[in-house]
Design an enzyme around this catalytic site. Structure first.
Site, PDB file in Angstrom:
ATOM      1  N   ARG A   1     -21.725  30.364   9.490  1.00 51.90           N
ATOM      2  CA  ARG A   1     -22.020  29.885  10.845  1.00 51.90           C
ATOM      3  C   ARG A   1     -23.419  30.284  11.300  1.00 51.90           C
ATOM      4  O   ARG A   1     -23.845  29.913  12.374  1.00 51.90           O
ATOM      5  CB  ARG A   1     -20.965  30.416  11.818  1.00 51.90           C
ATOM      6  CG  ARG A   1     -19.618  29.757  11.587  1.00 51.90           C
ATOM      7  CD  ARG A   1     -18.630  30.081  12.673  1.00 51.90           C
ATOM      8  NE  ARG A   1     -17.441  30.758  12.185  1.00 51.90           N
ATOM      9  CZ  ARG A   1     -16.477  30.200  11.478  1.00 51.90           C
ATOM     10  NH1 ARG A   1     -16.564  28.929  11.131  1.00 51.90           N
ATOM     11  NH2 ARG A   1     -15.442  30.887  11.083  1.00 51.90           N
ATOM     12  N   VAL A   2     -24.116  31.069  10.483  1.00 51.85           N
ATOM     13  CA  VAL A   2     -25.517  31.389  10.794  1.00 51.85           C
ATOM     14  C   VAL A   2     -26.416  30.344  10.152  1.00 51.85           C
ATOM     15  O   VAL A   2     -27.440  29.962  10.678  1.00 51.85           O
ATOM     16  CB  VAL A   2     -25.859  32.814  10.316  1.00 51.85           C
ATOM     17  CG1 VAL A   2     -27.337  33.098  10.472  1.00 51.85           C
ATOM     18  CG2 VAL A   2     -25.052  33.833  11.108  1.00 51.85           C
TER      19      VAL A   2
END
Length: 501
Positions: free
Chosen positions: A365-366
């Protein structure tokens, strides 16, 4: 013998003076019953939650259930030698572990006591194992990559410093192998590593420690161990102890990588402890606060703003699934807490694709903000091409007459899968990853026979080091692949292909 009265009076005065300072004021309670590593204690009205209590035989316990007429204490040691009617006293301090540079290179238990026969740990600093996670204001966004040295991860599911990336899969799919490789790859990168082993066999932990020693990784690693033979309270506090050791480094501006192997066993240990304390069971007999158990641990991983020390803790928790079911209770809990997951699949592992990463279910999710620019530019199409290949592969099993375009895509997909294979303990520098991924995404390997692709990779690296080493150093220093380097790289690949047998 004549005795002078003033001498006697001065001695008595000294004794009286010293007496008050030796007076030990502490509340004392009584053991009502004991068994299964749990003691019920009566008469300690001022006990705090999580406080350490000392039993008559020197064993410590931790206050967990504060009830109206008694307290439930989990024992941090054997319950042999503790009997009904024994006295228990408050210590006034919560469970804490020794921290600091003296911990590096050591193997310790959940209480921070050395178990590696290398002598005592010389540090006077201690930290409580439980503490509140850093707040929103003290944090900084994740944008510095933590290179794992594994092509498939650095390209498709990049990990940044301060991130929490879950590693999930069935047993024997290579979860621990990925984590150990990541630790080995931090050599010379100024990252301190902490490996927390929860509920594993002592022989397994010994093998991991030996591998870390053989590769020189123990020089910057601390191993915290609560084996399967330890009591459930010791398994329960192990990850918190590991995190407290890491926080000391983080607040001094250092980068830390912490591995929790694994949180499934941690949840099971907590369930055992809670049921013995007579806490009400919830779903699958886990207590109602099993979500909070992991969220308060993983939330302590962060990247701090420069004003607050500027360090980071990157967490790689491991969860073991049953028959690939990632929708079970504990896996979904931890997936919702972390910033992405790397899903390892038994089918891929058994068919020889290792690391067995399922690109479809794995996500960071980064994302690209945790990649260097050169990698971001090259790795973009890999995930899409892999997904298309998997889809076409399942269709092509049914039909034999495939058109030219489909055959080309299948051929290209096979080369990507082959290049992403990587043996254990063979991590790569990021500049090498960029160069080989550039070659495969630009279809330079599509005409190389599949069975020699990995040999091509090894020999190509040797060729580049001998004749074009400055490309590697340019990517390493600038973190970009400039247009001049790209043009030279294309020529280098073509000239190498001509001499490759």
């Amino acid at each position: 013998m004549n005795i002078r009265p003033e001498e006697i009076s001065s001695v008595i005065k000294e004794q009286i003076k010293g007496y008050t300072s030796k007076l030990d004021v502490s509340e004392v309670g009584t053991v009502i019953n004991v068994g299964d590593g749990i003691a019920r204690v009566y008469g300690l009205d001022n006990a705090m939650s999580g406080e350490l209590l000392e039993f008559e035989n020197g064993v410590f316990g931790m206050a967990q259930n504060l009830e109206e007429d008694n307290i439930g204490v989990v024992l941090l040691g054997s319950d042999q030698g503790i009997k009904e009617g024994d006295s228990v006293k408050l210590t006034g301090r919560v469970a804490s572990v020794p921290v600091g540079d003296a911990m590096i290179g050591r193997v310790v238990n959940s209480l921070g006591q050395p178990i590696d026969e290398k002598g005592p740990i010389n540090t006077d600093k201690f930290r409580p194992i439980e503490r509140v996670a850093p707040g929103v204001i003290t944090r900084k966004s994740v944008d510095v990559p933590l290179q794992t040295g594994i092509k498939a991860i650095d390209a498709m599911v990049p990990i940044g410093r301060g991130q929490r990336e879950l590693i999930i899969g069935d047993r024997q799919t290579g979860k621990t192998a990925i984590c150990i490789d990541t630790i080995i790859n931090q050599k010379g990168k100024d990252v301190i590593c902490i490996y927390v082993a929860i509920g594993q066999k002592a022989s397994t932990v010994a093998r991991i420690v030996k591998n870390l020693e053989d590769t020189g990784a123990m020089d910057y690693t601390t191993v915290v161990v609560a084996t399967a033979s330890d009591t459930s309270p010791l398994q329960f506090i192990a990850p918190y102890s590991g995190c407290a050791i890491g926080e000391e480094f983080m607040e001094n501006g250092k980068d830390v990588l912490i591995i929790y192997d694994d949180l499934s066993k941690h949840a099971v240990a907590y369930r055992a402890m809670s049921l013995l304390l007579h806490r009400p069971p919830g779903r699958e007999a886990y207590p109602g606060d099993v979500f909070y158990l992991h969220s308060r641990l993983l939330e302590r991983s962060a990247r701090l703003d420069e004003k607050y020390g500027g360090g980071s803790i990157t967490a790689l928790p491991i969860i073991e699934t049953q028959a690939g079911d990632i929708s079970a209770y504990i896996p979904t809990n931890v997936i919702s807490i972390t910033d992405g997951q790397i899903f390892l699949e038994s089918e891929l592992f058994n068919s020889g694709i290792r690391p067995a990463i399922n690109a479809g279910l794995s996500v960071s999710r980064v994302g690209g903000s945790a990649q260097i620019k050169a990698m971001k530019k090259i790795a973009g199409p890999i995930r899409v091409e892999l997904a298309q290949y998997r889809e076409l592969e399942s269709f092509s099993q049914f039909g034999s007459d495939l058109d030219k375009d489909t055959l080309e895509r299948l051929n290209h997909g096979q080369r990507i899968v082959e290049i992403l294979k990587q043996p254990q303990y063979k991590t790569l520098e990021v500049e090498k990853e960029v160069v080989i991924l550039f070659a495969v995404t630009n279809k330079y390997l599509d005409d190389i026979p599949l069975e020699v692709v990995l040999r091509f990779e090894t020999e190509f690296f040797s060729f580049m080091e001998a004749k074009h080493n400055h490309i590697f150093s340019d990517i390493k220093s600038s973190k970009q692949l400039s247009s001049e380097n790209e043009a030279e790289l294309r020529l280098a690949i073509e000239s190498f292909k001509k001499e490759f047998k």
